[in-house]
Scaffold this motif. Structure first.
Motif, PDB file in Angstrom:
ATOM      1  N   VAL A   1       7.935   9.932  -2.490  1.00  0.00           N
ATOM      2  CA  VAL A   1       7.665   9.002  -3.660  1.00  0.00           C
ATOM      3  C   VAL A   1       6.452   9.792  -4.461  1.00  0.00           C
ATOM      4  O   VAL A   1       6.650   9.911  -5.726  1.00  0.00           O
ATOM      5  CB  VAL A   1       7.317   7.598  -3.096  1.00  0.00           C
ATOM      6  CG1 VAL A   1       6.880   7.083  -4.417  1.00  0.00           C
ATOM      7  CG2 VAL A   1       8.375   7.302  -2.651  1.00  0.00           C
TER       8      VAL A   1
ATOM      9  N   GLU B   1       1.279   5.050 -10.700  1.00  0.00           N
ATOM     10  CA  GLU B   1       1.759   3.956  -9.896  1.00  0.00           C
ATOM     11  C   GLU B   1       2.172   2.770 -10.781  1.00  0.00           C
ATOM     12  O   GLU B   1       2.718   1.933 -10.511  1.00  0.00           O
ATOM     13  CB  GLU B   1       1.009   3.633  -8.943  1.00  0.00           C
ATOM     14  CG  GLU B   1      -0.476   2.792  -9.264  1.00  0.00           C
ATOM     15  CD  GLU B   1      -1.428   3.961  -9.804  1.00  0.00           C
ATOM     16  OE1 GLU B   1      -2.494   3.496 -10.089  1.00  0.00           O
ATOM     17  OE2 GLU B   1      -1.296   5.190  -9.659  1.00  0.00           O
TER      18      GLU B   1
ATOM     19  N   LEU C   1      15.182   5.196  -3.826  1.00  0.00           N
ATOM     20  CA  LEU C   1      14.246   4.949  -4.925  1.00  0.00           C
ATOM     21  C   LEU C   1      14.265   6.030  -6.084  1.00  0.00           C
ATOM     22  O   LEU C   1      14.571   7.300  -5.776  1.00  0.00           O
ATOM     23  CB  LEU C   1      12.739   5.024  -4.260  1.00  0.00           C
ATOM     24  CG  LEU C   1      11.614   4.687  -5.305  1.00  0.00           C
ATOM     25  CD1 LEU C   1      11.747   3.223  -5.447  1.00  0.00           C
ATOM     26  CD2 LEU C   1      10.347   5.086  -4.567  1.00  0.00           C
TER      27      LEU C   1
ATOM     28  N   ARG D   1       6.756  11.303  -8.090  1.00  0.00           N
ATOM     29  CA  ARG D   1       6.171  10.663  -9.429  1.00  0.00           C
ATOM     30  C   ARG D   1       5.541  12.000 -10.230  1.00  0.00           C
ATOM     31  O   ARG D   1       5.310  12.208 -11.240  1.00  0.00           O
ATOM     32  CB  ARG D   1       5.074   9.780  -8.963  1.00  0.00           C
ATOM     33  CG  ARG D   1       5.464   8.453  -8.393  1.00  0.00           C
ATOM     34  CD  ARG D   1       4.131   7.575  -8.292  1.00  0.00           C
ATOM     35  NE  ARG D   1       4.767   6.196  -7.956  1.00  0.00           N
ATOM     36  CZ  ARG D   1       5.038   5.119  -8.976  1.00  0.00           C
ATOM     37  NH1 ARG D   1       5.187   5.590 -10.181  1.00  0.00           N
ATOM     38  NH2 ARG D   1       5.333   3.991  -8.279  1.00  0.00           N
TER      39      ARG D   1
ATOM     40  N   LEU E   1      13.281   5.578   0.316  1.00  0.00           N
ATOM     41  CA  LEU E   1      12.616   4.326  -0.222  1.00  0.00           C
ATOM     42  C   LEU E   1      11.442   4.344   0.572  1.00  0.00           C
ATOM     43  O   LEU E   1      10.072   4.145   0.140  1.00  0.00           O
ATOM     44  CB  LEU E   1      13.318   3.031  -0.032  1.00  0.00           C
ATOM     45  CG  LEU E   1      12.674   1.798   0.258  1.00  0.00           C
ATOM     46  CD1 LEU E   1      12.120   1.373  -1.206  1.00  0.00           C
ATOM     47  CD2 LEU E   1      13.729   0.548   0.695  1.00  0.00           C
TER      48      LEU E   1
ATOM     49  N   ARG F   1       3.023  -0.165  -1.963  1.00  0.00           N
ATOM     50  CA  ARG F   1       2.657   1.079  -2.951  1.00  0.00           C
ATOM     51  C   ARG F   1       4.073   1.229  -4.126  1.00  0.00           C
ATOM     52  O   ARG F   1       3.918   1.895  -4.971  1.00  0.00           O
ATOM     53  CB  ARG F   1       2.286   2.290  -1.906  1.00  0.00           C
ATOM     54  CG  ARG F   1       3.662   2.585  -1.322  1.00  0.00           C
ATOM     55  CD  ARG F   1       3.276   3.738  -0.305  1.00  0.00           C
ATOM     56  NE  ARG F   1       4.548   3.780   0.795  1.00  0.00           N
ATOM     57  CZ  ARG F   1       5.624   4.239   0.770  1.00  0.00           C
ATOM     58  NH1 ARG F   1       5.974   4.778  -0.344  1.00  0.00           N
ATOM     59  NH2 ARG F   1       6.331   4.126   1.599  1.00  0.00           N
ATOM     60  N   LEU F   2       4.928   0.655  -3.817  1.00  0.00           N
ATOM     61  CA  LEU F   2       6.151   0.730  -4.773  1.00  0.00           C
ATOM     62  C   LEU F   2       6.194  -0.058  -5.735  1.00  0.00           C
ATOM     63  O   LEU F   2       6.646   0.050  -6.797  1.00  0.00           O
ATOM     64  CB  LEU F   2       7.578   0.943  -4.039  1.00  0.00           C
ATOM     65  CG  LEU F   2       7.720   1.871  -2.898  1.00  0.00           C
ATOM     66  CD1 LEU F   2       9.010   1.932  -2.403  1.00  0.00           C
ATOM     67  CD2 LEU F   2       7.325   3.208  -3.384  1.00  0.00           C
ATOM     68  N   SER F   3       5.831  -1.508  -5.594  1.00  0.00           N
ATOM     69  CA  SER F   3       5.707  -2.484  -6.419  1.00  0.00           C
ATOM     70  C   SER F   3       4.541  -2.091  -7.534  1.00  0.00           C
ATOM     71  O   SER F   3       3.639  -1.471  -7.410  1.00  0.00           O
ATOM     72  CB  SER F   3       5.442  -3.815  -6.207  1.00  0.00           C
ATOM     73  OG  SER F   3       4.593  -3.938  -5.290  1.00  0.00           O
TER      74      SER F   3
ATOM     75  N   ILE G   1       9.078  -4.994  -9.379  1.00  0.00           N
ATOM     76  CA  ILE G   1       9.823  -3.785  -8.891  1.00  0.00           C
ATOM     77  C   ILE G   1      11.302  -3.835 -10.037  1.00  0.00           C
ATOM     78  O   ILE G   1      11.688  -4.840 -10.471  1.00  0.00           O
ATOM     79  CB  ILE G   1      10.294  -3.743  -7.428  1.00  0.00           C
ATOM     80  CG1 ILE G   1      11.141  -2.789  -7.192  1.00  0.00           C
ATOM     81  CG2 ILE G   1      11.289  -4.951  -7.130  1.00  0.00           C
ATOM     82  CD1 ILE G   1      10.251  -1.523  -6.835  1.00  0.00           C
TER      83      ILE G   1
ATOM     84  N   LYS H   1       6.581   8.179   1.788  1.00  0.00           N
ATOM     85  CA  LYS H   1       5.461   8.143   0.922  1.00  0.00           C
ATOM     86  C   LYS H   1       5.260   9.357   0.220  1.00  0.00           C
ATOM     87  O   LYS H   1       4.883   9.395  -0.949  1.00  0.00           O
ATOM     88  CB  LYS H   1       4.456   7.799   1.657  1.00  0.00           C
ATOM     89  CG  LYS H   1       2.955   7.466   0.817  1.00  0.00           C
ATOM     90  CD  LYS H   1       1.699   7.109   1.782  1.00  0.00           C
ATOM     91  CE  LYS H   1       0.312   7.252   0.608  1.00  0.00           C
ATOM     92  NZ  LYS H   1      -0.997   6.723   1.632  1.00  0.00           N
TER      93      LYS H   1
END
Length: 207
Positions: A50, A61, A141, A54, A44, A110-112, A119, A47
């Motif tokens: 993640v 994002e 995540l 992606r 989670l 940065r995740l929402s 989310i 960075k």
């Protein structure tokens, strides 16, 4: 080159679960089975992991990634849930549903979703995933393992290894999964909204 663990779908070997958790803690990307499709997951709070996730999926994002949680109390830590929402979630978890909810401050910004501050969250019904979540003591995540420019998810762990062995760090073989992804339900408004019909029965939400 990715590692490949064969883990029993009903009685996961703790030794392999601990090794998988260590790979995630060190920034690894893992393909694992869920109660719907195979998913790509990472830590989670990492960075770089993640961003890698992606890139592999070919999403930006604005694409909701999902927090895979152990239970409802963990969902409530990362999303704002009122009593009405809680009752609906309780009836549908664990299960093949992804819920879109308003993110709490526990979720890194940065995740929402960049404009909506929402989310995606779910509580999967899969012994391997639950064992890994219990070992990590926090959500993973994740995102459905659908490669860019493809419509069908990868569900065969041998094929996952063949296609992604140079891009991810571990493939967990827990047997074949469903071809049908989760049912996605937006719960940010007064009435739930069906975003995607998948494996979960939307009738539970009157949809």
């Amino acid at each position: 080159m990715s590692q490949f663990f064969q883990i029993h779908p009903d009685n996961p070997q703790l030794r392999l679960i601990k090794q998988a958790a260590q790979i995630i803690d060190q920034g690894g990307i893992v393909a694992l089975p869920t109660d719907s499709c195979y998913a790509l997951v990472c830590h989670l709070d990492d960075k770089d992991a993640v961003m890698r996730l992606r890139r592999i999926r070919g999403v930006d994002e604005k694409h909701h990634l999902t927090l895979l949680c152990r239970d409802l109390s963990e969902i409530a830590q990362y999303a704002k849930v009122d009593n009405r929402q809680f009752r609906m979630l309780k009836a549908a978890t664990p299960g093949a549903y992804t819920f879109i909810l308003e993110a709490t401050k526990e979720v890194p910004r940065r995740l929402s979703h960049p404009s909506r501050k929402t989310i995606g969250l779910r509580v999967p019904e899969n012994s391997i995933t639950h064992a890994l979540l219990a070992e990590l003591k926090q959500p993973l995540l994740g995102t459905t393992l659908i490669l860019p420019d493809e419509e069908e998810p990868l569900t065969d762990p041998e094929l996952v290894r063949e296609r992604l062995e140079k891009q991810i760090d571990l493939v967990i073989d827990g047997g074949a999964c469903s071809l049908i992804p989760t049912t996605v339900i937006d719960m940010t408004q007064e009435m739930p909204e069906l975003i995607r019909q998948g494996r979960g029965d939307a009738a539970l939400f009157g949809l």
